[in-house]
Design a protein around this motif. Sequence first.
Motif, PDB file in Angstrom:
ATOM      1  N   ILE A  56       0.601  -1.207  -0.022  1.00 47.02           N
ATOM      2  CA  ILE A  56       0.393   0.506   0.465  1.00 47.02           C
ATOM      3  C   ILE A  56       1.064   1.289   0.132  1.00 47.02           C
ATOM      4  N   TYR A  57       0.260   2.396  -0.993  1.00 53.25           N
ATOM      5  CA  TYR A  57       1.200   3.728  -1.217  1.00 53.25           C
ATOM      6  C   TYR A  57       0.506   4.596  -1.050  1.00 53.25           C
ATOM      7  N   GLY A  58       0.097   5.518  -0.033  1.00 54.86           N
ATOM      8  CA  GLY A  58      -0.813   6.339  -0.305  1.00 54.86           C
ATOM      9  C   GLY A  58      -2.872   5.630  -0.487  1.00 54.86           C
ATOM     10  N   SER A  59      -3.418   6.318  -1.128  1.00 59.08           N
ATOM     11  CA  SER A  59      -4.816   5.656  -1.766  1.00 59.08           C
ATOM     12  C   SER A  59      -4.594   4.382  -1.617  1.00 59.08           C
ATOM     13  N   LYS A  60      -4.168   3.968  -2.683  1.00 58.93           N
ATOM     14  CA  LYS A  60      -3.708   2.977  -3.541  1.00 58.93           C
ATOM     15  C   LYS A  60      -2.714   1.763  -2.700  1.00 58.93           C
ATOM     16  N   ALA A  61      -3.245   0.419  -3.197  1.00 63.03           N
ATOM     17  CA  ALA A  61      -2.473  -1.028  -3.585  1.00 63.03           C
ATOM     18  C   ALA A  61      -2.090  -1.050  -4.760  1.00 63.03           C
ATOM     19  N   TYR A  62      -1.533  -1.880  -4.456  1.00 61.46           N
ATOM     20  CA  TYR A  62      -0.452  -3.018  -5.439  1.00 61.46           C
ATOM     21  C   TYR A  62      -0.530  -4.255  -4.952  1.00 61.46           C
ATOM     22  N   ALA A  63      -1.190  -5.187  -6.076  1.00 59.53           N
ATOM     23  CA  ALA A  63      -0.553  -6.792  -5.859  1.00 59.53           C
ATOM     24  C   ALA A  63      -0.083  -7.401  -7.448  1.00 59.53           C
ATOM     25  N   VAL A  64       0.816  -7.730  -6.861  1.00 57.87           N
ATOM     26  CA  VAL A  64       1.666  -8.090  -7.824  1.00 57.87           C
ATOM     27  C   VAL A  64       1.290  -9.767  -8.378  1.00 57.87           C
TER      28      VAL A  64
ATOM     29  N   GLU B 120      10.985   1.235 -12.820  1.00 56.46           N
ATOM     30  CA  GLU B 120       9.997   2.767 -12.145  1.00 56.46           C
ATOM     31  C   GLU B 120       8.739   2.955 -12.470  1.00 56.46           C
ATOM     32  N   ILE B 121       7.788   2.946 -11.591  1.00 56.49           N
ATOM     33  CA  ILE B 121       6.655   3.385 -12.288  1.00 56.49           C
ATOM     34  C   ILE B 121       6.519   4.662 -11.042  1.00 56.49           C
ATOM     35  N   ASP B 122       5.523   5.775 -11.781  1.00 60.87           N
ATOM     36  CA  ASP B 122       5.039   7.361 -11.778  1.00 60.87           C
ATOM     37  C   ASP B 122       3.800   6.449 -10.330  1.00 60.87           C
ATOM     38  N   THR B 123       3.834   6.814  -9.420  1.00 62.73           N
ATOM     39  CA  THR B 123       2.640   6.079  -8.366  1.00 62.73           C
ATOM     40  C   THR B 123       0.871   7.472  -9.170  1.00 62.73           C
ATOM     41  N   THR B 124       1.737   8.645  -9.312  1.00 61.44           N
ATOM     42  CA  THR B 124       0.670   9.577  -9.728  1.00 61.44           C
ATOM     43  C   THR B 124       0.314   8.971 -11.420  1.00 61.44           C
ATOM     44  N   SER B 125       0.944   9.283 -12.411  1.00 61.89           N
ATOM     45  CA  SER B 125       0.317   8.452 -13.460  1.00 61.89           C
ATOM     46  C   SER B 125      -0.114   7.348 -14.071  1.00 61.89           C
ATOM     47  N   LEU B 126       0.518   6.149 -13.168  1.00 64.97           N
ATOM     48  CA  LEU B 126       0.917   4.601 -13.103  1.00 64.97           C
ATOM     49  C   LEU B 126       1.536   4.049 -14.040  1.00 64.97           C
ATOM     50  N   LYS B 127       2.356   4.884 -14.587  1.00 65.37           N
ATOM     51  CA  LYS B 127       3.067   4.732 -15.894  1.00 65.37           C
ATOM     52  C   LYS B 127       4.908   4.471 -16.261  1.00 65.37           C
TER      53      LYS B 127
ATOM     54  N   MET C 144       7.974  -5.620  -5.005  1.00 70.56           N
ATOM     55  CA  MET C 144       7.799  -4.202  -5.187  1.00 70.56           C
ATOM     56  C   MET C 144       8.128  -2.819  -4.273  1.00 70.56           C
ATOM     57  N   THR C 145       8.381  -2.006  -3.420  1.00 72.41           N
ATOM     58  CA  THR C 145       8.864  -0.872  -2.941  1.00 72.41           C
ATOM     59  C   THR C 145       8.580  -0.119  -3.468  1.00 72.41           C
ATOM     60  N   PHE C 146       8.556   0.929  -2.297  1.00 72.95           N
ATOM     61  CA  PHE C 146       8.563   2.426  -2.667  1.00 72.95           C
ATOM     62  C   PHE C 146       9.276   3.317  -1.828  1.00 72.95           C
ATOM     63  N   HIS C 147       9.471   4.812  -2.920  1.00 73.67           N
ATOM     64  CA  HIS C 147      10.265   5.876  -2.149  1.00 73.67           C
ATOM     65  C   HIS C 147      10.231   6.677  -3.310  1.00 73.67           C
ATOM     66  N   ASN C 148       9.754   8.111  -2.440  1.00 72.69           N
ATOM     67  CA  ASN C 148       9.392   9.904  -2.979  1.00 72.69           C
ATOM     68  C   ASN C 148       8.723   9.723  -4.110  1.00 72.69           C
ATOM     69  N   GLY C 149       7.434   8.939  -4.174  1.00 80.20           N
ATOM     70  CA  GLY C 149       6.382   9.250  -5.124  1.00 80.20           C
ATOM     71  C   GLY C 149       6.681   7.965  -6.397  1.00 80.20           C
ATOM     72  N   LYS C 150       7.043   7.031  -6.264  1.00 84.00           N
ATOM     73  CA  LYS C 150       7.317   6.649  -7.283  1.00 84.00           C
ATOM     74  C   LYS C 150       7.714   5.023  -6.743  1.00 84.00           C
ATOM     75  N   ALA C 151       7.139   3.950  -7.296  1.00 80.53           N
ATOM     76  CA  ALA C 151       6.864   2.745  -7.274  1.00 80.53           C
ATOM     77  C   ALA C 151       8.193   1.709  -7.906  1.00 80.53           C
ATOM     78  N   TYR C 152       8.845   0.680  -7.686  1.00 79.29           N
ATOM     79  CA  TYR C 152       9.951   0.141  -7.650  1.00 79.29           C
ATOM     80  C   TYR C 152       9.325  -1.752  -8.074  1.00 79.29           C
ATOM     81  N   VAL C 153       9.737  -2.016  -8.787  1.00 80.03           N
ATOM     82  CA  VAL C 153       9.125  -3.347  -9.223  1.00 80.03           C
ATOM     83  C   VAL C 153      10.280  -4.456  -9.532  1.00 80.03           C
TER      84      VAL C 153
END
Length: 380
Positions: A95-103, A161-168, A132-141
């Motif tokens: 979980i990061y912010g208001s979103k959950a990420y399931a790999v 690296e994934i931008d957690t706002t755009s999800l790109k 996954m792990t997260f840091h400064n608004g980015k997700a790393y998978v």
Amino acid sequence: MTKQLLYSLLLFVLLLSSCRKDETIYLSDSNQVAAPRLGGTVEGFYLLNEGNMGMNRATIDYFDYATGLYTRDIYSERNPNVVKELGDVGNDIKIYGSKAYAVINVSNYIEVFDVATGVHIERINIPNCRYMTFHNGKAYVSSYSGPVEINPNAEVGFVAEIDTTSLKVTRQVSVGYQPEEMVVQNNKLYVANSGGYRVPNYDTTVAVVDLNTFSLLKKIEVAINLHRLQVDKRGDIYVSSRGDYYIAEPNLYVIDSKTDLVKQKLDIPVSEMTIQGDSLYYYSVSFKHTSGKNTVNYGILDTKTKKVISDRIIKDGTEKNILIPYGIAVNPETKEIFITDAQDYLVTGFVYCYSPEGILKWKTTGGNIPAHFAFVHKKK
């Protein structure tokens, strides 16, 4: 007679159509496992059930502290228009912010859903994704990159690296063969490389990535077949080696993140671990091909002294009921300890909740191979 037949056929079609629509509605299954608890900062947790490979049985459960209810397969109920179940092998949930990420490993994607509602937001395609792990608004998978197969020529894996706002996906870096868990420390990403597809020529390194340039800085030689990573308050990084399941024993190593050197070999077998405060909780399921048997151990390590302070997490004897421990988590607020049991990997598994003293508080059925926890915190 013709009209009656026509009406009967029409009624049959309508009923059939109604049944087909009903097939897209999946009712979750809840049961009361604990007394309702109001207040506190942890609202509950999501649990990702892996599901046996090739069976498309990954599911997500939810435990709610406010009601004391444990709900199985909540994702399917909240998302009736998404294909039933999540796919093949749920490997991680964060979980990061208001979103959950399931790999979803073998299905090659990350499911992003709303933490509060459980409703689908986006699907991010990453081949053979792992953790996954997260840091400064980015997700790393981490990604094995190639197909699921034992191959001496398996390709080098990468971290996206994934931008957690755009999800790109914004950047990508090659790190080593079959990369697994990751941690961030001092603006560096540490990645455990396993090389599991290249058996017996396992990888032996932890890759270190500069997060500013997203380039590989170095590789730290540790041991074969690396898997888990945790970092403590002092910046010491713990990395587990699974060994080779024959002669090389599983073990736990400590890396000094200031020097990026291995500072200790702890002679502890670890399959999974989690850190709360100055305590590292772990279990191991050590399998040997020579005997065809598993050896199961539990313990708590003091991260200050690097000494095992207890070889027992469970104090009431109920560990005898757990066939294959497969997941562990500690509530950061209540310090309750959660352990899952995969049973024989084919049937429904179990979720155990223990007090901080190791006494069983409740037990419930999960899904197929219950494994990965993500605690839900109240919004600040």
